[in-house]
Design a protein around this motif. Structure first.
Motif, PDB file in Angstrom:
ATOM      1  N   UNK A 191       0.834  -1.196   0.000  1.00  0.00           N
ATOM      2  CA  UNK A 191       0.000   0.000   0.000  1.00  0.00           C
ATOM      3  C   UNK A 191       0.874   1.254   0.000  1.00  0.00           C
ATOM      4  N   UNK A 192       0.479   2.251  -0.806  1.00  0.00           N
ATOM      5  CA  UNK A 192       1.182   3.530  -0.861  1.00  0.00           C
ATOM      6  C   UNK A 192       0.231   4.627  -0.412  1.00  0.00           C
ATOM      7  N   UNK A 193       0.662   5.456   0.524  1.00  0.00           N
ATOM      8  CA  UNK A 193      -0.147   6.589   0.965  1.00  0.00           C
ATOM      9  C   UNK A 193      -0.224   7.617  -0.170  1.00  0.00           C
ATOM     10  N   UNK A 194      -1.415   7.915  -0.582  1.00  0.00           N
ATOM     11  CA  UNK A 194      -1.615   8.772  -1.747  1.00  0.00           C
ATOM     12  C   UNK A 194      -1.718  10.228  -1.312  1.00  0.00           C
ATOM     13  N   UNK A 235       9.026   6.059  -4.041  1.00  0.00           N
ATOM     14  CA  UNK A 235       7.728   6.204  -4.699  1.00  0.00           C
ATOM     15  C   UNK A 235       7.581   7.518  -5.432  1.00  0.00           C
ATOM     16  N   UNK A 236       8.010   8.624  -4.814  1.00  0.00           N
ATOM     17  CA  UNK A 236       7.794   9.930  -5.431  1.00  0.00           C
ATOM     18  C   UNK A 236       8.585  10.094  -6.725  1.00  0.00           C
ATOM     19  N   UNK A 280      10.943  -9.372  -8.369  1.00  0.00           N
ATOM     20  CA  UNK A 280      10.449  -8.486  -9.423  1.00  0.00           C
ATOM     21  C   UNK A 280       9.528  -7.438  -8.816  1.00  0.00           C
ATOM     22  N   UNK A 281       9.594  -6.226  -9.348  1.00  0.00           N
ATOM     23  CA  UNK A 281       8.775  -5.106  -8.904  1.00  0.00           C
ATOM     24  C   UNK A 281       8.049  -4.506 -10.103  1.00  0.00           C
ATOM     25  N   UNK A 282       6.758  -4.187  -9.931  1.00  0.00           N
ATOM     26  CA  UNK A 282       6.108  -3.363 -10.939  1.00  0.00           C
ATOM     27  C   UNK A 282       5.124  -2.425 -10.273  1.00  0.00           C
ATOM     28  N   UNK A 283       4.907  -1.295 -10.912  1.00  0.00           N
ATOM     29  CA  UNK A 283       3.999  -0.288 -10.365  1.00  0.00           C
ATOM     30  C   UNK A 283       3.513   0.622 -11.477  1.00  0.00           C
ATOM     31  N   UNK A 284       2.327   1.198 -11.268  1.00  0.00           N
ATOM     32  CA  UNK A 284       1.836   2.209 -12.186  1.00  0.00           C
ATOM     33  C   UNK A 284       2.521   3.553 -11.949  1.00  0.00           C
ATOM     34  N   UNK A 285       3.136   3.712 -10.778  1.00  0.00           N
ATOM     35  CA  UNK A 285       3.799   4.959 -10.459  1.00  0.00           C
ATOM     36  C   UNK A 285       2.847   6.037  -9.977  1.00  0.00           C
ATOM     37  N   UNK A 286       3.410   7.196  -9.679  1.00  0.00           N
ATOM     38  CA  UNK A 286       2.620   8.262  -9.057  1.00  0.00           C
ATOM     39  C   UNK A 286       1.597   8.881 -10.012  1.00  0.00           C
ATOM     40  N   UNK A 287       1.728   8.633 -11.322  1.00  0.00           N
ATOM     41  CA  UNK A 287       0.745   9.126 -12.285  1.00  0.00           C
ATOM     42  C   UNK A 287      -0.293   8.063 -12.622  1.00  0.00           C
ATOM     43  N   UNK A 288      -0.549   7.191 -11.657  1.00  0.00           N
ATOM     44  CA  UNK A 288      -1.481   6.073 -11.863  1.00  0.00           C
ATOM     45  C   UNK A 288      -2.872   6.537 -12.297  1.00  0.00           C
ATOM     46  N   UNK A 289      -3.292   7.751 -11.864  1.00  0.00           N
ATOM     47  CA  UNK A 289      -4.654   8.210 -12.166  1.00  0.00           C
ATOM     48  C   UNK A 289      -4.888   8.396 -13.659  1.00  0.00           C
ATOM     49  N   UNK A 290      -3.821   8.411 -14.443  1.00  0.00           N
ATOM     50  CA  UNK A 290      -3.969   8.525 -15.891  1.00  0.00           C
ATOM     51  C   UNK A 290      -4.347   7.205 -16.545  1.00  0.00           C
ATOM     52  N   UNK A 291      -4.268   6.106 -15.788  1.00  0.00           N
ATOM     53  CA  UNK A 291      -4.559   4.779 -16.324  1.00  0.00           C
ATOM     54  C   UNK A 291      -5.851   4.250 -15.705  1.00  0.00           C
ATOM     55  N   UNK A 293      -8.392   2.100 -13.921  1.00  0.00           N
ATOM     56  CA  UNK A 293      -8.261   0.914 -13.073  1.00  0.00           C
ATOM     57  C   UNK A 293      -6.990   0.854 -12.266  1.00  0.00           C
ATOM     58  N   UNK A 294      -6.019   1.719 -12.546  1.00  0.00           N
ATOM     59  CA  UNK A 294      -4.757   1.704 -11.806  1.00  0.00           C
ATOM     60  C   UNK A 294      -4.950   2.333 -10.432  1.00  0.00           C
ATOM     61  N   UNK A 295      -3.996   2.083  -9.528  1.00  0.00           N
ATOM     62  CA  UNK A 295      -4.102   2.565  -8.149  1.00  0.00           C
ATOM     63  C   UNK A 295      -2.701   2.737  -7.571  1.00  0.00           C
ATOM     64  N   UNK A 296      -2.589   3.402  -6.423  1.00  0.00           N
ATOM     65  CA  UNK A 296      -1.261   3.634  -5.821  1.00  0.00           C
ATOM     66  C   UNK A 296      -0.763   2.425  -5.043  1.00  0.00           C
TER      67      UNK A 296
END
Length: 345
Positions: A191-194, A235-236, A280-291, A293-296
């Motif tokens: 979980x990432x604090x948004x 994260x940032x 392995x690591x994957x993430x949508x990153x801090x601009x997740x809101x552009x995708x 269904x994506x989330x932090x």
């Protein structure tokens, strides 16, 4: 059985969570609810719209388990802070992965066996509460993979006055004739604090990583090798979608995520140390809101390859815990494993 919530005073001694209240006041409780709607995604007769959610807690930590969605852990938090460390979403929006596949992410902690390849989700698991006392709680989970011909068995354990969740797992080849070459993964969705102060840091026991992909190559070209920790360990600084994997041997049996704002570090460790040989690591990153269904969140997975002979089994242990009041200079894997080892059985 429910317990009266106690006022907890926590001391930090050498980075370990130590409680000052009486041991007699600390109890383990387990209860099951069925009043939460959880999005059905698998076209299976066994899929429930309001599945059983198992709640386990002591006076230090609390967790949820959703067997019907294959979630060995769905939530993990500190009891007094109600601060989540695993991403949890009961009704996730559909998303399209960069490879073009559709899926949803409920979060939590789960295995790649048994796995529903059509829906890209773990199959649902059967469960039984095998122990429920004030001192100790245990939940047994199991599921068969009809394609791989395997049986996965899991025991989730909690003790009173302990900040550690112990998970014992056993994978068996159910075939009486054929050996199985298995590529096994587990998945931890951090979980990432948004908020604007979010700067969680990824802890990996590696010296080098290989970048597999990033959107528009923002993190570098594919197959690039970086020394770890690279800038996008924070994260940032994860600007957009990326995925990378270990490019060196795992140096120790520990990984996690650190929040410098709260000084809490959420740790996953395992035994035997050599069971997992990659990360392995994957993430949508801090601009997740552009995708859509994506989330932090940050998805961390370990990989293991092994062969099981007919009716052979392989067992391993997973531990989750939180260390509090940890300074940034003490978040190396080597420093943390020394602290964690004092908590493990």
């Amino acid at each position: 059985m429910k317990i009266k919530k106690s006022l907890i005073s926590v001391l930090i001694m050498t980075g370990l969570v130590i409680s000052t209240f009486s041991i007699a006041q600390s109890k383990v409780s387990i209860n099951v609810t069925e009043d939460q709607y959880v999005l059905p995604v698998a076209e299976l007769a066994s899929t429930k719209t309001n599945p059983e959610i198992i709640h386990m807690r002591n006076d230090l930590i609390s967790l949820d388990i959703i067997p019907n969605r294959g979630r060995i852990l769905s939530n993990f938090s500190l009891t007094d802070k109600q601060q989540p460390f695993l991403y949890q979403k009961f009704v996730p929006d559909p998303m399209v992965l960069p490879g073009g596949l559709h899926t949803v992410e409920f979060g939590g902690y789960y295995f790649s066996l048994p796995w529903n390849t059509r829906d890209r989700q773990p199959f649902d698991l059967q469960f039984e509460i095998t122990s429920s006392s004030e001192d100790f709680g245990e939940v047994f989970l199991s599921g068969k993979d009809m394609f791989q011909k395997t049986l996965t068995e899991v025991w989730v354990r909690m003790k009173k006055v302990s900040p550690v969740i112990e998970i014992e797992a056993k994978i068996s080849n159910t075939s009486k004739k054929n050996p199985k070459d298995l590529e096994f993964r587990d998945f931890t969705v951090f979980y990432i604090h948004d908020n604007e102060n979010s700067n969680e840091q990824i802890i990996l026991p590696v010296n080098k990583i290989k970048l597999l992909e990033s959107k528009n190559d923002w993190a570098g070209s594919k197959e690039s090798i970086f020394e770890w920790p690279e800038s996008f360990s924070q994260w940032k600084l994860i600007n957009d979608y990326l995925v990378f994997q270990s490019a060196s041997q795992l140096s120790t049996n520990l990984a996690g995520i650190y929040n410098p704002e709260t000084k809490d570090v959420f740790i996953k460790s395992w035994k035997p140390e050599e069971f997992f040989n990659g990360a392995e690591i994957w993430s949508w990153g801090k601009n997740y809101s552009n995708e859509p269904g994506a989330a932090p969140y940050i998805v961390y997975s370990n990989a293991s390859q092994f062969t099981l002979q007919p009716l052979e089994s392989k067992s391993f242990m997973i531990y989750f815990t939180v260390l509090s009041d940890i300074s940034e200079q003490d978040i190396t894997p080597e420093a943390l494993i020394n602290k964690v080892s004092q908590l493990l059985p």
